[in-house]
Design an enzyme around this catalytic site. Structure first.
Site: not given
Ligand code: HSE
Length: 345
Positions: A11, A128, A152, A155, A209, A212, A223, A227, A325
């Site tokens: 959360f 992910k 969904e 990515v 936000g 990561e 990251d 993806k 976000g």
């Molecule tokens: N930390 C990732 C980014 C979050 O900035 O793309 C979304 O997957």
């Protein structure tokens, strides 16, 4: 009207963004789709765990996090169930897995997801780790148990990158996928072009936000590599793993590099790509790339992402939208939930 009982594992930014969408749009979803989402459990690592088969008040959950960053004080039938117990034994119809992403092991999220699927619950996740490391296995378990797994949000947050590939482009023969797949690094690069320092730009991305929990995953391109793996596995039938991706991040890029590119009429972008080779095999990589400012991807700025599918039938199809976000990623979960609802009818 159909009610789906949801158990949220995690959360943080995404979980709260998702809950906010339900709070703001719940009535509208009910009117439009005849669907009602009720949260019966919220389980966090250090901010408490709540399970009440009769449902929890979304307002109370959000207020509690906002006022003291904890769920303590909210009344629920159980406040000592762990994630596995909730995944297995709660009365939830859908497990919403949005806990901490671990790109090395995928745990503990993967075992929670497995338990939910094996006990007949649908799963939607923006995580992910499990998706990049174990998607084929999780999909098989879901099918064996007659439930669905939606990913969904993994990515391009809520931008329908996977559903576009899985749905509308499924018959077009996707040969190559490339794009800007990480919001944090694109935000940092954009801010640095406007004169911000790397450290300040990263701090802003964390505050908004986008980043990561450990932003090393963003800036060292783990990251974006995850993806690329997810795209290759889900849309191109290429069973790649993280180790197959040639990966370079942006942490070595200096303000001078950015200025030099600008002087040459170019911009740095962190580009992820996977391409099927005509003979055999594939090329898969993530690396900072200088693009001419007139290149379509060069004008994609901030936390916005973009993806281009090169297909046999249609040629190039490009999708641009939010890449990170709170509510943006929360929307990916809602899109998967609505798909589960559509498929059930
Ligand atoms: N930390 C990732 C980014 C979050 O900035 O793309 C979304 O997957």
């Amino acid at each position: 009207m159909k009610t789906y009982r949801l158990a949220l594992i995690g959360f943080g930014n995404v979980g709260q963004g998702f809950a906010q969408i339900l709070q703001e749009r719940g009535n509208w979803l009910l009117e439009l789709f005849g669907v009602n989402f009720e949260i019966v459990a919220v389980c966090t690592r250090s901010r408490g765990s709540l399970y009440d088969p009769g449902g929890l008040e979304i307002n109370a959950l959000l207020d509690s996090m906002q006022s003291h960053n904890s769920l303590s004080g909210i009344r629920a039938l159980h406040n000592d169930w762990d994630a596995l117990q909730i995944a297995g034994d709660s009365n939830a119809d859908v497990l919403v897995e949005i806990s901490y992403t671990d790109l090395e092991t995928g745990e503990p999220a993967t075992q929670t997801i497995r338990r939910a699927l094996e006990t007949g619950k649908h799963v939607v996740t923006a995580n992910k780790g499990p998706t990049a490391l174990h998607y084929p296995e999780l999909l098989r378990i879901a099918r064996e148990n007659g439930v669905e797994i939606g990913v969904e949000g993994t990515v391009m947050s809520g931008t329908p990158a996977l559903n576009l590939g899985l749905g509308s482009l499924a018959g077009a023969g996707v040969r190559k996928i490339q794009g800007i797949l990480n919001g944090t690094t694109n935000y940092i690069l954009t801010q640095m072009e406007s004169g911000a320092s790397y450290a300040d730009a990263l701090a802003q991305a964390q505050e908004k936000g986008y980043a990561e929990a450990d932003p090393t995953a963003d800036v060292e391109a783990y990251d974006a590599a995850a993806k690329v793996v997810i795209l290759a596995n889900t849309l191109m039938n290429l069973p790649l793993t993280m180790a197959d991706i040639n990966r370079t991040g942006i942490s070595e890029l200096t303000s001078d590099d950015i200025e030099q590119a600008r002087g040459a009429g170019e911009r740095w972008k962190l580009i992820g790509m996977v391409e099927k080779q005509t003979t055999s095999g594939y090329v898969a990589q993530v690396k900072p790339t200088r693009l001419p400012v007139m290149h379509p991807l060069a004008s994609v700025s901030g936390a916005t992402n973009a993806i281009t599918y090169t297909t046999e039938v249609l040629g190039d199809v490009t999708l641009i939208g939010p890449g990170a976000g709170r509510q943006e990623t929360g929307y990916g979960l809602l899109a998967d939930l609505l798909a589960i609802h559509r498929n059930s009818g």
